[in-house]
Write an enzyme that holds these catalytic residues in place. Structure first.
Site, PDB file in Angstrom:
ATOM      1  N   MET A 107       0.798  -1.232   0.000  1.00  0.00           N
ATOM      2  CA  MET A 107       0.000   0.000   0.000  1.00  0.00           C
ATOM      3  C   MET A 107       0.838   1.293   0.000  1.00  0.00           C
ATOM      4  O   MET A 107       0.373   2.319   0.468  1.00  0.00           O
ATOM      5  CB  MET A 107      -0.962   0.000   1.201  1.00  0.00           C
ATOM      6  N   LEU A 136       5.680   3.719  -4.723  1.00  0.00           N
ATOM      7  CA  LEU A 136       7.141   3.738  -4.882  1.00  0.00           C
ATOM      8  C   LEU A 136       7.560   5.025  -5.593  1.00  0.00           C
ATOM      9  O   LEU A 136       6.836   5.524  -6.468  1.00  0.00           O
ATOM     10  CB  LEU A 136       7.585   2.519  -5.694  1.00  0.00           C
ATOM     11  N   ASN A 155       2.724  -5.528 -10.697  1.00  0.00           N
ATOM     12  CA  ASN A 155       1.705  -5.257  -9.675  1.00  0.00           C
ATOM     13  C   ASN A 155       0.392  -5.932 -10.059  1.00  0.00           C
ATOM     14  O   ASN A 155       0.123  -6.148 -11.245  1.00  0.00           O
ATOM     15  CB  ASN A 155       1.486  -3.737  -9.583  1.00  0.00           C
ATOM     16  N   HIS A 181      -3.757  -5.557  -9.755  1.00  0.00           N
ATOM     17  CA  HIS A 181      -4.781  -4.556  -9.459  1.00  0.00           C
ATOM     18  C   HIS A 181      -6.169  -5.177  -9.669  1.00  0.00           C
ATOM     19  O   HIS A 181      -6.406  -5.834 -10.688  1.00  0.00           O
ATOM     20  CB  HIS A 181      -4.605  -3.332 -10.370  1.00  0.00           C
TER      21      HIS A 181
END
Ligand code: GRF
Length: 194
Positions: A95, A98, A112, A114
């Site tokens: 969470m 970056l 990632n 999603h």
């Protein structure tokens, strides 16, 4: 097919902040006979979460990083990544955003997951928004991470049908099941090019 032993497998890191169901599915995949990966490192910004408990129980090298100062936190993470020779970073419910610096340093090496059909519904609270908009389908996407939020090249995406009776909670459950199935597939696809 070649069977690789732990040491010869490609070292990956998984970044988490919570429940860790995707971590679990990646771990399960990493332990299959012909997998090419080994989770060499877990990074979490939270200490008392289910994902960290799972990691500890399975004796996976886990680092809890204090995010009081983002710059310092990322420096520490970079150090852990290089010490462990990490070749791929999998964000799985991490969470934190970056920094551009960090992302550019690991270009094409961060992926990632999603819980929506990107490019639709970037950001948080996807299931609530999808239901509110009366969409017929939702799903999940695994994509490369770039400096633009939830916008990098898509690796794998799959949809689920939304029923009239679905609530954000029931949809989240359906999508999560799909996520857990898809993440190892995406890793497989990416890793073959590393
Ligand atoms: C998932 O829904 C993922 O898509 C999102 O955060 C959630 C993490 O779930 N980025 P878990 O911690 O892997 O169970």
């Amino acid at each position: 097919m070649v069977k690789l032993t732990g040491k010869k497998k490609i070292p990956i890191a998984v970044f988490i902040s919570g429940r860790g169901s995707n971590l679990k599915s990646i771990y399960k995949y990493s332990n299959t006979k012909y997998s090419l990966i080994n989770i060499r490192l877990i990074i979490s910004d939270k200490s008392h979460v289910r994902g960290v408990l799972f990691a500890k129980k399975n004796k996976i090298n886990t680092k809890i990083v204090n995010y009081g100062n983002k710059n310092k936190a990322e420096k520490k993470i970079i150090n852990f990544l290089s010490k462990n020779n990490i070749k791929l970073i999998c964000l799985a419910g991490f969470m934190r955003i970056l920094s551009k610096n960090f992302i550019n340093k690991y270009k094409h090496k961060i992926i990632n997951i999603h819980p929506s059909l990107l490019p639709k519904y970037k950001g948080l609270n996807t299931h609530e928004r999808v239901i509110k908009m009366k969409e017929k389908y939702s799903g999940c996407t695994i994509h490369f991470v770039t400096t633009k939020l939830d916008s990098g090249k898509i690796i794998i995406q799959k949809k689920v049908k939304i029923m009239k009776s679905d609530t954000p909670k029931s949809l989240a459950k359906k999508v999560l099941k799909l996520e857990n199935k898809l993440y190892p597939m995406a890793i497989k696809k990416v890793i073959s090019k590393i």
